[in-house]
Structure formats: structure tokens, C-alpha cells
Write an enzyme that holds these catalytic residues in place. Structure first.
Site, PDB file in Angstrom:
ATOM      1  N   GLU A   1     -25.540  12.531  12.673  1.00 41.49           N
ATOM      2  CA  GLU A   1     -24.627  13.218  13.588  1.00 41.49           C
ATOM      3  C   GLU A   1     -23.170  12.884  13.295  1.00 41.49           C
ATOM      4  OE1 GLU A   1     -25.229  15.496  15.733  1.00 41.49           O
ATOM      5  OE2 GLU A   1     -23.368  15.560  16.899  1.00 41.49           O
TER       6      GLU A   1
ATOM      7  N   HIS B   1      -5.704   2.106   5.957  1.00 37.06           N
ATOM      8  CA  HIS B   1      -6.365   1.260   4.961  1.00 37.06           C
ATOM      9  C   HIS B   1      -7.086   0.131   5.681  1.00 37.06           C
ATOM     10  CE1 HIS B   1      -7.244  -1.112   1.529  1.00 37.06           C
ATOM     11  NE2 HIS B   1      -6.257  -1.968   1.668  1.00 37.06           N
TER      12      HIS B   1
ATOM     13  N   CYS C   1       0.819  -1.214   0.000  1.00 37.71           N
ATOM     14  CA  CYS C   1       0.000   0.000   0.000  1.00 37.71           C
ATOM     15  C   CYS C   1       0.853   1.263   0.000  1.00 37.71           C
ATOM     16  CB  CYS C   1      -0.888   0.064   1.246  1.00 37.71           C
ATOM     17  SG  CYS C   1      -1.940  -1.347   1.494  1.00 37.71           S
TER      18      CYS C   1
ATOM     19  N   HIS D   1     -12.899  -4.214  -2.241  1.00 39.94           N
ATOM     20  CA  HIS D   1     -11.579  -4.244  -1.615  1.00 39.94           C
ATOM     21  C   HIS D   1     -11.600  -3.571  -0.227  1.00 39.94           C
ATOM     22  CE1 HIS D   1      -6.990  -3.269  -2.193  1.00 39.94           C
ATOM     23  NE2 HIS D   1      -7.308  -3.374  -0.926  1.00 39.94           N
TER      24      HIS D   1
END
Lengths: 221, 221, 221, 221
Positions: D125, D102, D84, D181
Site C-alpha cells: 500500500e 538526505h 550535500c 551511506h
């Protein structure tokens, strides 16, 4: 009932502990939710906009009965107290509460999407966990529990007046649901407030599953 | 099998530990649920109306076989034992149980809303976790598990007689569901009672999902 | 890769730790589920019919490659090893696995009620967490994951032959679902077996929610 | 704001702690998910393909602003950083983020199956927990939160360009959903990134239950 500050049930320690519990229950994620507890003539309130599960004893504000800060948090980085404070003081001043709790539980929010003015349920054992503050005794299994719902506002402090009006209109309630927001629950002690929050959340969750199975929430006595 | 009071599996320590577990599973929130365990000729019972997950060894009552208190809790603030005590003693006296557990699990309550007199399920591996107390052996995968349901009452002690009658009518059961309330489960030992509570709650939860997918709970052998 | 017995990742310590985790995930309640791990030429297996979350290092059996006990548990009260042992050895002998895990996850059971011979899903990131043991590389996002389903039996050991036959029929699988029972998952190491169990359970759970929303599980590439 | 490496909120300690939390929330099972945090001019990234809940301080990579490794993990067995990383650096370079997170949350994945280009919700809210990075202030209760969705790819690094393009097209977003994903969320600080991840996941989960009850996600102001 003086409790030393180092005791695990002094609000300095209890508020962080209960905040961790509420976080784990999904009631106080994303800095939402809140807890305030009275001990003797002092009112303990958590700070605003912080991760509730990471609050420490040094982050707590101490207020007097007029909601005036009498002790700032020992952590000097903490400067702003919870925006729920005026709402908590509705319970302290109007009901002489010992604690007021606020949750963003999804169960509470969903209930406000499925019911208009009030949530009602009867014939559930967990209703016995709710005290009727007028009769000063536990509700019965066959009683109908009524929790009023008020509308949400853009600013939390704007809820103060409508919550107060609702509390006057519903003298037998220990809780006010806020539509699309969550719930405020109070009690004579933090133990009672927490116990009633748990009963209410349980009943809200159950009611959602009952709705999926087309089971009515209220029965005739 | 004498166990010292300091041992982690002595009821003084085990009841608080299991209460914390039951709370985390949602079986004992809002002061609901309960646990009683026999060791030798003594019966250990938790107090009434307290936060189950905060019970300490000093909060436990010790009773004899006639349900008479022989040791008050060392914590002098605890004065009232669990209202479930007469129900627990149904299991101790009628079935010679080593432990009796009570849960307010939502799965158990929902099952009582979807079934009339009995919950029935067959062809599930987890059924093997249930002992048939007449045959004194584990149930088989293809057997049909039957759990009887009794009606709830306003006062917990009023359930005593109907639970006893149900236990006589269902000699092969280790559990009685209480409509809109929860379940009582017992076993020869606390390990067996807890294991069967887990199997039953698993099967109740599974049955709710099966209903959503329109899958029948009982199959022909 | 000799690991001392006191190391946290030695099977004596790792099996109890993973059993506690599996219990908390709902995969090993009611004494269900199981874990076996190979280290060098020894195979470590948990006892039968015990509370999985309370297993201690002294409760573990040590076996050789022929599934013969070479070290009894140091706890002399433990006399019977897991009934899953022959099933675990299917993975050890047919696939040279480093670990084989067994779960009673409700997600896995429900999937076996909704699918006949195989569970299939494609186009999910978590599929990449599954290794193809023939190609010896991770599956791709657009691949279709296939998990075969076998029928349950009254005695766990009776599953041994059908699980072996299934493993031969599906050389690319790392897992076998057992209808109305659960799943067996294995891998080269305990880390891989655990990671794939997590991916599979995630995909099973997701597939149940997808079915509620009428979303197909398999897409064309 | 120099923080010593031994401090609990130094990234070496914070990343393992938050990974354990994310695992327990179901956001990082099966080695999925990830966390990267900037401190001063250094960027801390977890390793690739490991059990996120078992990451230790010695497993963390340290990078500079050009995503070049400046300190390898002290654990010499760790050789590959999270795939990532280029996606995390989209947030660091394009938004000057202090952290990028992630998650593989099922709620996030399901939302991408039910919505085409964007997830939208209003009048909740928890929307107030989201900061508008252009206006540099919190969103309001009646605002419509928009989270864009991009398509998944076979290789995580192939997402880099489409995530960057999406961030340019949606300058007011703090998050990008990836179909089938999960989600990437960033913020000025790790506290803000984590708080917004919690708010978003809460809203995604709520939206799924709202859909079951046929309640629209967006209301007119």
C-alpha cells in the site's frame, strides 16, 4: 454528552492529537493511516493525502449519518476528505461504532504476509483488552483471538464491499486486517477503539518475535 | 517526608507522569500496566481499565494499609480501582515496599515464553542496579540474577495468592514475572522500583538479542 | 568562552538536557550511564546512582583539574558524585578532552559479546563522523574504525587503570568499550563527544543487523 | 505563495523543525543527514558538520538558483554550508524540486548491502505514497517501485556527478540510494519530499523484516 468544540476531547482537537500519536508510533507515516470519530449524530473525518501529524482542528470534515458532508473544514485549502471514509462508515453503520481507526503499522502488514485468512493467537494477557461485541464482554486470557484478513485493492474505496462482507462473516471481530496494507479497528467509543488498536498491534508485534523463536501462537485450552 | 499535593513528586502527580513514561516505553499500552505508590501511611492507586497515559491527578484512589479506600478520586466518573491492587498490596504488606509497578512489556512476556520457572542472567553491568533485599545491598556484576515466573490466570486478582507464594519462595527477588502477561516489580521507594524495572527490562531485551546470537545468559564465576 | 550559568549550553543546564536525551535513547536507563563536561578550568560531573533523566542543575558537582570537588551541588541532598568520575578524568588528563560520555547502550554491550579484543568496521559513511586524534582530521569512508574492548570489573572505579592502559595502547581511539557494560567516548568538545557517541552507536547497531544478514563488517580497501 | 520569515512553515523555521524530527527518527544522528528547501526563487540550506537537531533559524544559508550564497546565516559563527549542497542542487536543477532531503537511516544503508543495483518492491500500500514524476500521478499498489543505488565516495561532493547520471538513467525515480551511506529524496514540495522519504524508509524497513521471514519483495502482477 455534549462536548464544547474547545474541549481537548472534542473530535476537532482529539483527531489531531491522536494523529500525532499514531505518527509517532509509526502507524501513520507518509500521509497513511486515518482516524474518524462520532460525537452525538456527527461524524468527524480527517482530510485525504495530508501529513497526518500536522492536521489541525480547521482541517476536519463533519459528516452526517449518511456520510454526507454537513460542515466543510474551516481551512478553505482543504477540499478532499479521507479516502477511507466509506470504510469508516462500514463500522459506523454496521456496528454503530463510536470511532474507526486505520493504521499502516508494519506489524499489521507483516502479519498479513505470514497468515492466510486469519491471524489467530491465544493465551496472552493483552487479549483481555479486546471486547467480544456479540457477548458484550471482554475476551478471556485463554480465548483465541481471530482477526480476519482481506485482500488489498488498487483504490481504497474498492475495499468497502469486501470489508463489509468480512464484517458480516466475522460478527465477533472489531478489526479487519488488509493484506499488504494495514488494519481497520473500531469500537463503541474512541477510547475502546484506540485501546483495541494498541492491544492488536502489541499482539501482532509479539507474534513476529514469537515466530523468530519458533513459539506457536495458539495453545490448546 | 510530607510532600504537598501540588508537588511534582506527590503521587497524585507522579503516577500520571510515570504512566505517560511507561506508555511511551510500550509498557502500558491498551490500558495495560499499572503503578501504585505509598506516601507516609497512604497508598495511591490508579483506576482500572483506563488509558494509562491519560490518567490525571483527580483519577487516583487513596487507600490505607488494609487496602481500604479512604479517598475516592475527585473525578466522580472514576469508580473502579486497578484490578492489580491486591497484587500491589502483596509488595506493600510482605515487603514493606514504597512502590509497586506493573508492566506488560513485550520483553518481559517473551522472556516468560523462553524460560520455564526462572529467568537467570549473570555478568552484566545492569545487574548492579538490582538490590538484594535480604543482604540490603546492590548485586554484583558476577552474581546471577534470578527472576521467578508464575502462571497467568483468567482474572488478575486470582494471581494474588500465587504471587505471594512466589515471593515467599524467593525472598531475594524484587520482581515476579507472570507468564504471557508481564511483570511486577517493587522497591523501597518509587525511584528504586522504577530503576529496577528499567534494569530488568533492559536485561530481558538484551537476553532476547543474545539468544538470537546464541550467547549463553549465565556464565561461571 | 565564558558562558553564564543560566545559558542553555552551560554544563549546569546541558548535562541535565543531555541526560534526558540519553535516557530517551536507552543509553542511561536504570540510573546507568553518565556525562561529564569541562568548561574553562572546571569539570562538571553528575551525581551517583540517580535517575539520569531527572537530574537538575542543582545536582551537579564541580571539580578542578585534579578531580577535587570545588563546588558541592546546591541540592544539599546530593552527596556522592558519579562513580565514573575517575574514568572521565582518564579522558580529561590523558587526552585533554572537553567532555567524556558513558552509555549502557544495548548495541554497545552486544558488540562486546560478539567481538574479542576490538570492534572493527570499514566502508561506512558514518565512520567519517569519527576524528583521528593523532592525525587531527576526520576518518575516511574506506578506513577501518577500531574500538578496543576492555573487561568489566565488579567496581566501576577498578576500571580506571585498564581504561588508561587501553588508551595508551590505542592512541588513535576516542572510545573504549567495556565488555558486558557499555562504552566511554570523549572528544575535544561536548559536541564532538556526543557526535562520536552517536556515530559509534549507529555503527554498533548496524553491525548487529549486518551479522544477522551475514554481511562482513570489514572490506578490503 | 510568499510566507513571512516568522511563519512556522518558512524554511528558516521548518528546516530546524524537520531536522529535530529526522534526528528523533534516527535519520540524522552524529551530524549526518540534511534538508534543503526552495521557497520562491531562494534555496535554504543547513550548515555543515553540526548537530542537526540543534540547528536554529539563524544557522541557515540562503542560495540562489545557481547555488550562490545570497544571504549568510545571521549566526556569524556558522561559516560552512552542508557538503550535500551540490547533491541537493541536482534535484533542484534537474527536477525542479521544491525540496531535497538526505537521511542516514540504517534501513536505507542495510538495503544497499542486500541489493546490487536497485531496490525493488511491489504490492505494498505504501507504494501509493510515491509519485511517478513522468506520469505525474501516484504509483499503484501492484506497481514495482524501483530505487537505484549508487556507490559511495570518500568526499560527499564527489557523489554529485554519479547522482546526476543516475537521475538521468532513472527518470521515474524520486530518490537515489547511496551504498553504505544513505538516501537522497526530493519532491515538488517539502511535503511531498518528506512524505516520500517516510514511505521509502517504511518500505526499506519492511523489506528487512520480510527477508528475515523469507518473503519475496516483488510479486507478479
Amino acid at each position: 454528552m455534549s462536548i464544547p468544540e474547545t474541549h481537548e476531547e472534542h473530535p476537532f482537537n482529539l483527531i489531531p492529537e491522536l494523529c500525532r500519536l499514531f505518527y509517532s508510533l509509526g502507524w501513520a507515516t507518509g500521509t497513511g493511516g486515518g482516524i474518524s470519530i462520532r460525537l452525538d449524530d456527527k461524524y468527524y473525518v480527517a482530510p485525504s493525502g495530508v501529513q497526518k501529524e500536522r492536521i489541525k482542528p480547521d482541517d476536519i470534515f463533519v459528516l452526517d449519518a449518511n456520510a454526507k458532508v454537513v460542515e466543510m473544514p474551516r481551512n478553505k485549502n482543504v477540499v478532499k476528505m479521507s479516502e477511507c471514509t466509506p470504510l469508516f462508515f462500514n463500522a459506523f453503520t454496521m456496528r454503530n461504532a463510536g470511532a474507526c481507526l486505520h493504521s499502516h503499522s508494519k506489524n499489521a502488514v507483516l502479519v498479513t504476509l505470514l497468515h492466510k485468512k486469519e491471524f489467530r493467537i491465544s493465551h496472552m494477557e493483552m487479549i483481555k483488552g479486546i471486547t467480544n461485541p456479540i457477548l458484550k464482554k471482554a475476551m478471556g486470557f485463554t480465548n483465541t483471538l481471530v482477526v480476519p484478513i482481506i485482500e488489498n485493492t488498487n483504490f481504497e474505496s474498492d475495499l468497502t464491499a469486501s470489508m463489509a462482507a468480512c464484517m458480516q462473516a466475522y460478527p465477533e471481530t472489531n478489526a479487519v486486517l488488509v493484506r499488504r496494507h494495514g488494519i481497520y479497528v473500531w469500537g463503541d467509543t474512541w477510547q475502546r477503539a484506540k485501546g483495541m488498536m494498541e492491544c492488536l498491534d502489541y499482539l501482532f508485534g509479539l507474534s513476529l518475535q514469537m515466530k523468530e523463536f519458533h513459539i506457536p501462537l495458539v495453545m490448546d485450552d
